[in-house]
Motif scaffolding. Structure first.
Motif, PDB file in Angstrom:
ATOM      1  N   VAL A 433      -7.265  -9.420   2.275  1.00  0.00           N
ATOM      2  CA  VAL A 433      -7.137  -8.510   1.272  1.00  0.00           C
ATOM      3  C   VAL A 433      -8.350  -7.263   1.257  1.00  0.00           C
ATOM      4  N   ARG A 434      -9.532  -7.645   1.738  1.00  0.00           N
ATOM      5  CA  ARG A 434     -10.287  -6.824   1.979  1.00  0.00           C
ATOM      6  C   ARG A 434      -9.943  -5.618   2.829  1.00  0.00           C
ATOM      7  N   LEU A 437      -7.387  -3.504   0.985  1.00  0.00           N
ATOM      8  CA  LEU A 437      -7.808  -2.639  -0.288  1.00  0.00           C
ATOM      9  C   LEU A 437      -7.975  -0.961  -0.099  1.00  0.00           C
ATOM     10  N   PRO A 438      -8.618  -0.708   0.815  1.00  0.00           N
ATOM     11  CA  PRO A 438      -8.574   0.865   0.981  1.00  0.00           C
ATOM     12  C   PRO A 438      -7.343   1.472   0.898  1.00  0.00           C
ATOM     13  N   VAL A 439      -6.447   0.777   1.653  1.00  0.00           N
ATOM     14  CA  VAL A 439      -5.044   1.510   1.588  1.00  0.00           C
ATOM     15  C   VAL A 439      -4.525   1.355   0.246  1.00  0.00           C
ATOM     16  N   GLU A 441      -5.918   1.299  -2.679  1.00  0.00           N
ATOM     17  CA  GLU A 441      -6.814   2.340  -3.544  1.00  0.00           C
ATOM     18  C   GLU A 441      -6.274   3.827  -3.402  1.00  0.00           C
TER      19      GLU A 441
END
Lengths: 523, 523
Positions: A433-434, A437-439, A441
């Motif tokens: 998940v980490r 996450l940037p994608v 966001e």
């Protein structure tokens, strides 16, 4: 209260000059009395001019006065009593409990903005003190506050006849910002709209505000809305509806002599990620909750999960099977309008025909109703077939079996902007998940862990928005107190005498948060 | 440092594939060495793709890291030494003192954003605590923060070769927001641009940031800019320039598959009001200061006062006479480019020919230079002749003798959006100004009492913006810390574990302002 089929302009009921139409009961497909009279261009013009004239006196009212106004609207909506609920049920096909809950939410939104006004920091006050002795040049006294943009055109949404319609989120935010509202009623629930509009007009009278602060325009078709957005007195637009409708309004707004901002909430398939550990540990439980979420309100929520991504394998198969099974016990429901129902039916039909798609649960629906539908495709097919990326408004969802985590990430990168993304995860999924996450966001307005995207809290930290085409303007939220910002712009006052400054910028207006020489303070 | 005429892409000097051009010295009208090589479509694409790839790692850097980066850019600009000043003087025709001051402002802007990052509240953190026992439904844990929009295309401005160019206001705001910048150099000062861009690239190296965080694209004509704005990796645009140029970019941005925000600062005539008491008491003194303001920088400031409104009569006549007299002692100055000079000369010629206009001070100018010009018309003529409302970029202004306060107000209502409005007032003018203020608030971004609009403070409370056509988006400021907001959008995190939350949203990140359950706190 009698529904007369009239528009409300300048505080008066006005019979539209542009022909008439009737509302339909979507569950019986029968017309409902009375006839509604459509406004013509002259009546649109009158409403907009009155709104423009009301803007200065309305925005000059105190925070307390506008807070009281919003609370009075809420009280007047409650005053409408059961007639409102019954009319909304008839026009929308939605059940009583849902509409009573939605009325509560509508009133709660108005009260939340009243609280925001009383707290006062929405005006984003900034004061840079004069530095008369600074070298090489002195600094003047500079003070900034936010003011309203001007009259706002708000379009009622079909899927929230109360909470995103006449006195819904955009209206509450605009009025809180000091902006008059010219409301285009949705032709699917004109009686509900008239009742609520009469409550707003009553609140304007009780609060002794200018009648131009609010108008209700009634009609069908695109002409009224486009005329409204093109009117020079209108300074911003709030819209919730289809992608084609929203993009048409964006085009009208951009083509004006003075272009204006459009906040259109349009299209979202709300990706729903099944991370491996969660899928293995509780896939069937998630499947049941997912089936309930995707069919809630006959799938007619903006945040409906229309796309499910997981790694292919037996766990994914079990999830699919269990979801299909859960859906099979859910009956077709009456959709909001005949048009929505037929668009849904043709959407699921088209998807079922797609050669790369398997139907796990075929939709069974009759006229005016939509039955749940579940489809499955491969990650590879989803990546190559743009036709699989579109929204089908209703209780349908597409499961995508990905070959790998990399493919899941590539699919996420390939998505258009979305309102939400939901991640079903257990502790062992944390690093996956980490990395994702940037994608997420970059793609969505709200990221959920282990919940369901349907159900939007109305609060300070909510974002109901997202990059295009989820909305036309990803810098904004339509739900929660952040929504006031969409109707504001900054004005700076340089070296104005205290007596000329707006109250909120004066030295003696302590107790409200302000940024003085860069630092937040109440002093 | 040697100017090579190359673009800077991916941290390397790259020779453009699209033909070459040379800069001109506007004071001698002679070409300057070396030749600059224009980028082609493939090089634009490469710069944009690298910016997109750099976005996630760049926005993941800490506030401290980006603050240090901005300060390093400032230091590297100073490191360029006198070569930068000399080159900018040669390319722009602006004097040394002005450019040294502008370099100081440019460095100051970068440091101001560094301070803003360290203070931290730009992220607008909001936390709504979970309410697991709430009836009828629990409230989830909701947390909001602002993130960058993505790679930003910034267009350098001709009139601020340092402060609104390569490392100018938009670049500083975008980098602070965590957005990579692809910079379109202005063809009037390509050497200045290359020098500053090399300083930025050096700072990227020193701070060990991804090379895609910044690129410099060099060229002439509209093709490069339009290709840049159309590129799918670009998510926002900052532009300062002409109305036609800005509107062309707005059109490109709106026509994209994914429309993006454009912040274009375009056109403003900055009305300057002579209120009766001030005019009577110190009209001649104001006239002298006004003449200095309107000719500062050869009138090439966005906030140049191009329109003066007063009540007709002997005091107004004296003001006009004194202003014309003050202007007559000011010589024609070298304008930024040959194009700007010839547009200015034709603009003042056209105005002088207008039958409703008297020339109080005729412009005397030679090739490449602009001499001050002062015109006069009546309020009635101004109200009926739209041709008198346009901006003439340069040291020209139009005095409008109004019949009455009502006519002055009507003229104010007839104006398009403006960056500033200035009111010259004494105490006895207070009530007249009070009545005018609501109109000014609707029309402009900054209202000044008894100052001159030229000279824009870079601070927390500054607004350099205003309704269209002053800018394309009146919700934003291009100067001061408020400018960071133009490159941000909100993201909400629902029920995410502490370990997955961005640092700024974690419970243990105390000391930074946050809104917890609606209330501002550092705890």
């Amino acid at each position: 209260m009698t529904i007369t089929g009239e528009a409300l302009i300048g505080g008066h009921a006005v019979r539209g000059n542009g022909g008439s139409f009737q509302a339909f009961d979507p569950s019986t497909r029968a017309p409902i009395e009375p006839a509604f009279h459509m406004v013509d261009a002259g009546q649109i013009d009158e409403a907009c001019r009155l709104a423009e004239a009301a803007f200065d006196p309305f925005r000059a009212t105190s925070n307390e006065a506008r807070a009281t106004f919003l609370e009075t609207i809420a009280a007047q909506i409650l005053e409408l009593g059961d007639e409102l609920i019954v009319r909304a049920m008839t026009e929308s096909g939605l059940p009583r409990a849902r509409l009573e809950g939605e009325r509560g939410r509508t009133m709660g939104q108005l009260k939340l903005f009243a609280d925001l006004l009383r707290e006062g920091s929405w005006a984003d006050v900034r004061i840079d003190s004069a530095l008369p002795d600074r070298q090489p040049l002195p600094r003047p006294d500079l003070r900034l506050r936010m003011i309203g943009l001007g009259p706002v055109a708000v379009f009622a949404a079909s899927n929230f006849p109360l909470a995103f319609s006449v006195a819904g989120g955009d209206t509450a935010a605009a009025l809180a910002a000091g902006c008059p509202v010219v409301l285009k009623a949705h032709s699917a629930h004109p009686g509900t709209s008239e009742l609520v509009a009469r409550a707003v007009v009553k609140a304007i009278e009780l609060c002794k505000l200018p009648a131009g602060v609010f108008a209700l325009l009634t009609g069908t078709g695109n002409g009224i809305g486009q005329g409204l957005v093109a009117h020079p007195s209108i300074k911003a637009v709030g819209f919730t509806g289809s992608r084609s409708g929203g993009q048409a309004l964006m085009g009208v707004a951009a083509a004006r002599a003075q272009p204006i901002p459009v906040y259109a909430e349009m299209s979202s398939i709300n990706p729903f990620f099944l991370m491996p550990e969660a899928l293995a540990a509780r896939g069937e439980q998630i499947a049941t909750a997912f089936a309930a979420s995707m069919t809630m309100g006959v799938g007619q929520f903006c945040t409906n999960p229309g796309l499910v991504l997981g790694l292919k394998g037996p766990e994914f198969d079990r999830f699919a099977e269990k979801a299909a099974q859960a859906l099979s016990s859910i009956e077709a429901g009456t959709m909001l309008t005949a048009g929505i129902a037929s668009a849904y039916q043709s959407g699921v039909h088209k998807l079922a025909q797609h050669e790369a798609v398997d139907a796990l649960k075929e939709a069974t629906h009759t006229e005016g109703k939509g039955g749940p539908a579940l489809f499955r495709t491969s990650g590879k097919a989803f990546l190559t077939e743009q036709a699989l990326h579109g929204e089908i408004f209703g209780p349908a969802s597409l499961l995508v079996a990905c070959d790998s985590v990399d493919e899941m990430r590539a699919i996420t990168e390939s998505l258009e902007g979305q309102l939400t993304a939901t991640v079903q995860m257990d502790e062992g999924d944390t690093e996956l998940v980490r990395a994702l996450l940037p994608v997420l966001e970059r793609k969505v307005g709200r990221i959920l862990a282990n919940g369901m995207p349907t159900g939007v809290e109305v609060s300070t930290a909510m974002v109901h928005g997202g990059p295009f085409p989820a909305t036309s303007d990803g810098r904004s939220s339509s739900v929660g107190t952040a929504a006031i910002q969409r109707f504001l712009r900054p004005v700076c006052y340089q070296n104005l005498a205290q007596s000329l400054l707006p109250d909120v910028l004066r030295d003696d207006n302590e107790g409200v948060w302000r940024r003085r020489d860069g630092a937040l303070t109440k002093a």
